[in-house]
Design an enzyme around this catalytic site. Structure first.
Site, PDB file in Angstrom:
ATOM      1  N   GLY A  34       0.843  -1.192   0.000  1.00 27.85           N
ATOM      2  CA  GLY A  34       0.000   0.000   0.000  1.00 27.85           C
ATOM      3  C   GLY A  34       0.876   1.238   0.000  1.00 27.85           C
ATOM      4  CG  LEU A  35      -0.660   4.689  -2.039  1.00 27.44           C
ATOM      5  CD1 LEU A  35      -1.659   5.842  -2.192  1.00 27.44           C
ATOM      6  CD2 LEU A  35       0.373   4.734  -3.162  1.00 27.44           C
ATOM      7  CB  SER A  38      -1.594   2.728   3.117  1.00 24.52           C
ATOM      8  OG  SER A  38      -0.536   1.833   3.386  1.00 24.52           O
ATOM      9  CB  SER A 108       5.884  -4.174  -2.522  1.00 30.29           C
ATOM     10  OG  SER A 108       4.814  -4.286  -1.610  1.00 30.29           O
TER      11      SER A 108
END
Lengths: 197, 197
Positions: A34-35, A38, A108
């Site tokens: 996730g960002l 997040s 990722s």
């Protein structure tokens, strides 16, 4: 007869099954993506604590122990980010083979590399957790102050984030707190272990 | 009040001590060094089995799971051998931090890199085991048929092996069989654990 003429140089290695007997659990890789902002690391830390308190062998791979150690030689270009995730994937697969419930928390951003991680651990041992907080919420939270800075190759801005197509779990941090999110993942871990008995 | 306004984004990570409570043991790195054919892998495999059968959480890092995985991109020049050992050192330190008795079996010819491995794991967690079989015996055993081939950068021939100056243990495989050697290392592991309680 000399003593060393007796030596049998056998090579019966300890198996994953032998390790499982000792630890009383199956190795898994739980991959949080996730960002930045997040909430993936917060949830992973919460899950690590829940599992440790329940007597499980668990280990968290994240920026703190990877970026300053084995991947200290890598930067943030796409190439280096891929190499970063490639190495983490291999390490996670080793931990999984050792029988540890291995939590991995990295942005990722690229699908291809998350698929590589899954392949290395083995599909039956892999749980992809997409922490799907939207860009605007992440920008407002900005726990590390990164969104305010003018960073090049920043995921969600000038570097892309490829959403998972078929993650095992999607977590909505706007409607769910970190403990609730961690519980959802724990249930999936328990389900996997029951299935594999 | 919206639900997520309650969120406390804490970061109380599980500690090495928390992991130790679960596993009932202390993480260690047992680093086997010596020439090709010295017997280090045979002893490490034997020790792994002894420890697993005794219910200990143990994992072996060696050519089989490292050279074909995380270090598949590396060759055998001095530079690549150093990078090989650097990464293994970092991985061993992670496993040690996770509470695992980590056995490492690589020629690891250079003193500087073995010192790096010790530093990363922490001196109190590190046991250097020198498998001191002489070149001629290794050449005669030649379990992998490597001494017969014309390999460049071959340790002991055209690439140097720097003997450990102060290893915790020296094993003489000419007068001791692999099980006896493994027992010697096991005693040191037990001694370390008793000391650290």
């Amino acid at each position: 007869m000399k003593k060393n003429e007796n030596i049998v140089w056998h090579n019966n290695k300890v198996s994953a099954e032998d390790r499982r007997r000792v630890l009383g659990q199956k190795g898994l890789v739980v991959w949080f993506t996730g960002l930045s902002g997040s909430g993936k690391s917060t949830i992973a830390v919460e899950l690590e604590k829940l599992l440790n308190e329940a007597g499980r062998a668990v280990y968290l791979l994240d920026g703190d122990n990877i970026r300053h150690g084995i991947n200290a030689d890598l930067g943030f270009t796409d190439e280096d980010r891929n190499e970063n995730i490639r190495r983490i994937s291999e390490i996670a697969a080793l931990f999984c083979d050792a029988g540890i419930i291995t939590l991995v928390s990295f942005i990722s951003p690229f699908r291809k590399m998350r698929e590589f991680a899954r392949e290395r651990a083995g599909d039956e041992n892999f749980i992809e957790v997409y922490v799907s907080t939207d860009f605007e919420t992440c920008r407002q939270r900005d726990p590390k102050g990164l969104y305010q800075k003018d960073i090049s190759h920043f995921t969600g801005k000038d570097s892309s984030y490829e959403e998972p197509l078929h993650p095992e779990i999607v977590l909505e941090t706007v409607s769910c707190d970190p403990t609730q999110c961690a519980e959802i993942v724990r249930e999936e871990i328990n389900r996997r272990e029951v299935e594999s008995v």
